[in-house]
Structures are given as C-alpha cells and as structure tokens.
Design an enzyme around this catalytic site. Sequence first.
Site, PDB file in Angstrom:
ATOM      1  N   LYS A 160      40.429  63.505  28.934  1.00  8.19           N
ATOM      2  CA  LYS A 160      39.225  62.830  28.441  1.00  8.19           C
ATOM      3  C   LYS A 160      38.258  63.795  27.756  1.00  8.19           C
ATOM      4  O   LYS A 160      37.283  63.374  27.155  1.00  8.19           O
ATOM      5  CB  LYS A 160      38.505  62.116  29.586  1.00  8.19           C
ATOM      6  CG  LYS A 160      39.302  60.956  30.143  1.00  8.19           C
ATOM      7  CD  LYS A 160      38.537  60.245  31.229  1.00  8.19           C
ATOM      8  CE  LYS A 160      39.360  59.082  31.775  1.00  8.19           C
ATOM      9  NZ  LYS A 160      38.643  58.373  32.833  1.00  8.19           N
ATOM     10  N   CYS A 161      38.530  65.079  27.845  1.00  5.30           N
ATOM     11  CA  CYS A 161      37.640  66.111  27.299  1.00  5.30           C
ATOM     12  C   CYS A 161      38.123  66.548  25.920  1.00  5.30           C
ATOM     13  O   CYS A 161      39.260  67.009  25.772  1.00  5.30           O
ATOM     14  CB  CYS A 161      37.605  67.309  28.253  1.00  5.30           C
ATOM     15  SG  CYS A 161      36.724  68.728  27.604  1.00  5.30           S
ATOM     16  N   SER A 162      37.267  66.435  24.914  1.00  6.78           N
ATOM     17  CA  SER A 162      37.657  66.811  23.554  1.00  6.78           C
ATOM     18  C   SER A 162      37.948  68.309  23.442  1.00  6.78           C
ATOM     19  O   SER A 162      38.849  68.712  22.692  1.00  6.78           O
ATOM     20  CB  SER A 162      36.587  66.396  22.546  1.00  6.78           C
ATOM     21  OG  SER A 162      35.374  67.071  22.792  1.00  6.78           O
TER      22      SER A 162
END
Length: 118
Positions: A11-13
């Site tokens: 979920k972390c870019s």
Amino acid sequence: MSDLTVLHNPKCSTSRSALETLDAAGKQAQVVQYLKEPLDEAALRELIAKLEDEPTDLVRRDSFFKDQGLSDDDVATTDQVVAVLVEHPRLMQRPVIVKGERAIIGRPKDRVAPFVED
C-alpha cells in the site's frame, strides 16, 4: 537465491517504488510483506544489527504512533524500538532493503538504487 530482501508494504508508494527500482536494475529480491509476516524480536534485532540507519529511524512517526501515546522518548534505544515494533508492526518504516549483512531504510527513494548496485 537472491541476497536481497525487501520488507514491503504494497500500500506504500515508496515501497512499491523500491521494487520497481530493483526490477529496472535487473535485481531479484525476496519480498516480505511484514504486515502479513511480522518480524519477531530476534528477527528485528538481527535487522537492526545490519541497519546502516539509526535504530530509532526504523519507527514511523505517523498519526498511529501518536494515537498509541508514543513519543521519541519511547523509541530512543534498540530495546525500545524492538518492543514497539513487536507490538505494532505497522509502525515499521518501509521499505527496508537488506543486502547480505547490510540494510537500509529505502527513504528517500533515491537511496535504493545505489545500495543495491553497491
């Protein structure tokens, strides 16, 4: 077998960017989704021993951190960092890239390429 491991949050870019950087460099890594497979105390201590960053930098200071009533004083030592991350794996900074006996936090994004090429 690769000597690269990425502790990853999909979920972390920034974490996704690290995987893209590895792919672009032709590097393969073992990807560990640490929220699904949290590190235990021993694994965290091993990781911190390899970490080129300060142990306290491994802890995210986000709204969840504050909601838990935590402050910088609660993550000042290795023992404190380990205790907090065992209890709250979501507070671990991401991504973390491990290469052999060295590890870095992959923030900012431009740290990743030189580390994996080194």
